[in-house]
Design an enzyme around this catalytic site. Sequence first.
Site, short mmCIF file in Angstrom:
data_model
loop_
_atom_site.label_atom_id
_atom_site.label_comp_id
_atom_site.label_asym_id
_atom_site.label_seq_id
_atom_site.Cartn_x
_atom_site.Cartn_y
_atom_site.Cartn_z
N ASP A 1 5.79 -9.07 5.80
CA ASP A 1 6.78 -9.25 4.74
C ASP A 1 6.16 -9.20 3.34
O ASP A 1 6.86 -9.27 2.35
CB ASP A 1 7.58 -10.54 4.93
CG ASP A 1 6.70 -11.78 4.94
OD1 ASP A 1 5.54 -11.70 4.48
OD2 ASP A 1 7.16 -12.84 5.40
N ASP B 1 3.93 -8.11 12.17
CA ASP B 1 4.38 -9.50 12.13
C ASP B 1 5.76 -9.50 12.79
O ASP B 1 6.43 -8.45 12.83
CB ASP B 1 4.47 -9.97 10.68
CG ASP B 1 5.02 -11.38 10.56
OD1 ASP B 1 4.57 -12.25 11.31
OD2 ASP B 1 5.92 -11.57 9.73
N CYS C 1 -3.46 24.17 -15.73
CA CYS C 1 -4.71 24.56 -15.08
C CYS C 1 -5.37 23.33 -14.46
O CYS C 1 -5.74 22.40 -15.18
CB CYS C 1 -5.63 25.22 -16.10
SG CYS C 1 -7.32 25.44 -15.51
#
Length: 699
Positions: free
Chosen positions: A595, A403, A12
């Site tokens: 990275d 990047d 529930c």
Amino acid sequence: MIKEFLVKGLHCGSCAAKIEDKAGKLSNVNRVIMNFATSTLTIEGSKKHMDSIVDEVKIIVDQVEPGTIVTEKNHTSNKDIDKKEIEEDTSNKSRLYRMALGILVFLGALYFKEEPFSLPLFIISYFAIGKDIILKSVKNILRGELFDENFLMTIATVAAFAIGEYPEAIMVVLLYEVGEYFQERAVESSRKSIADLMDIRPDYANLQVGDDLKKVSPYDVNRGDIIVVKPGEKVPLDGEIIEGSSSLDTAALTGESALRDVTKGDEIISGFININGVLTIKVTKNFKESAVSKILDLVENASGKKAKTEKRITKFAKYYTPVIIIAATMTALLPPLLMEGQSFDTWIYKAAIFLVISCPCALVISVPMGYFAGLGASSKNGILVKGGNYLEALTEIDTVVFDKTGTLTKGNFTVDKIVGVNGTSKDELLKYTSYVESFSNHPIALSIIKEYEGAIDKKLVKEYKDVTGKGVMALVDGVSVASGNKRLMEQFKVECGPVKEVGTIVYTAIDGKYAGYIIIKDEVKKDSKEAIRKLKDNNIKKVVMLTGDKKEVADLVGKDLNIDRVYSELLPQNKVEKVEELYNENIKGLAFVGDGINDAPVLARANVGVAMGGVGSDAAIEAADVVIMNDEPSKLATAIKIAKRTKEIVNMNIGMSIGIKLLVFVLTFMNLGSMWLAIFADMGVSTLAVMNSMRILKE
């Protein structure tokens, strides 16, 4: 102190919200998260009072949802689990037998409806089928809980009995019980489906003890131990292969179907599946530090970070039920009192219908289950999203900043050309540059060291210094050497002529004089062009690339990949400044992809920080909000697609749940509604919403 528990038998969503709310109000408790999707209860509080806190929380769980089993995570034996599953199975069978008996008695009562003894049969049938509902409601009354669905269902059916609608009252409890049974099965099936997708936890490790192998828990293996992984087994811990070769199935972590070949000397990550060869591995991390453990922890805690939609629905549910109860009370009393010719029986019946559909279960179940399914679908594709909040944030992204090195390009730098000047030979230039770069882990430095085939005696390197964003400098066997970009040369007032060739240029000065340059080249990933195309197909308006590389190299990559804007020759702090400038352009949301190691400030500033190549990278997992487990930037487009699909289905669930309840309200006022229809608006819609959420897993 933090403790985690599994709450078995909790189906529930409304009850889960109540448990979290009540437990969070206990003294000495800092935070409580009741994760309905994973049935996980997390308690953070005072270490001194933790035992008493746990006891109080268990009492709350039992009060809110009697019959649930609370066990401390990772501390329950298989024997205990089997015993509890047998007890639960026995309880379910008893419940089904009792309902079958109640149905038979009900059919008998209907057959003899005109007979005087039919009323006792209806009453027996009512108590046989609705026993659990009635007992729970009595307990709730004793505790002052008047907004519980069991209490509301009891009041509604008692009201139906009071006006002589005996069959209707029994059909309500019958349909409620049947609906709850199917809802429980749907919830359990959904949890199992998602759990199976993320089943990367190793069950055991084959520990080498002398000449024998001993099957042990991964928790009992230490760094430096030797383990053996046989064909078909999961790699249990991170390590280095010291014997053997094989192919690995990495799909569970990376989402990739292609096998990965490994051999002696290669690093290996836990969670991969060994396909054909026998591998002997020296363990380099204990289980808690291993990749699979960190990923499991990330996945299991992701649902605790709730999306804004989840928070709004939880808040809405707290007010929804009381409002409906007030409306039901007014419906039962006001029309007969204020309007001529209106009977109490008619309006009490309508009020009973309102009570039946007042439970917000469909909402509070379907929304977290929807986001949990979205997290599961992402994981299946090798994308780890750290929470529903980040999944929702992905739907608002219209600007993506990449990047360059290691993200759009492979980061596998190779030396393309060596040019010595002012009497410095190529060999001498390479030697001094390799020595001065020998303490750096930057990919460019490693490529230069790799090109220099001679042994490097690091004892000859003194006074090493890393000049951030420019390069490195040191004394190499007493000779002053500086190596880096043009800004480093300018800092030391070293004159170096322009280099017209394209590539990353590493300039070197020896004893303050320009000695030459080395050209380094990096290859663009095959997947990068596809990634940019898919992002633009996903309505990303702006794709930007930031890099410290020189302008000529950056522009070449940007043009090849069809990137909208390229900013080059940036220091780390300049990247944050460029992101700030982008925010000033009234964008909706920004994702930064890097990275996860050198780009932490930018990852933190973005609405969503995305780390590439997260397998085995602790820094990547720590730094970002989303971790792409392989090196494919196109997975970001996949993540955005899944996020949008998740939000679409969650909104569909909300619309369906509220819409059907409102429709039944209207039909009831028009004398077209019934309690049977009300049950569908409650339990039926809850089950449909859960099943609808599972469609996300097909993404």
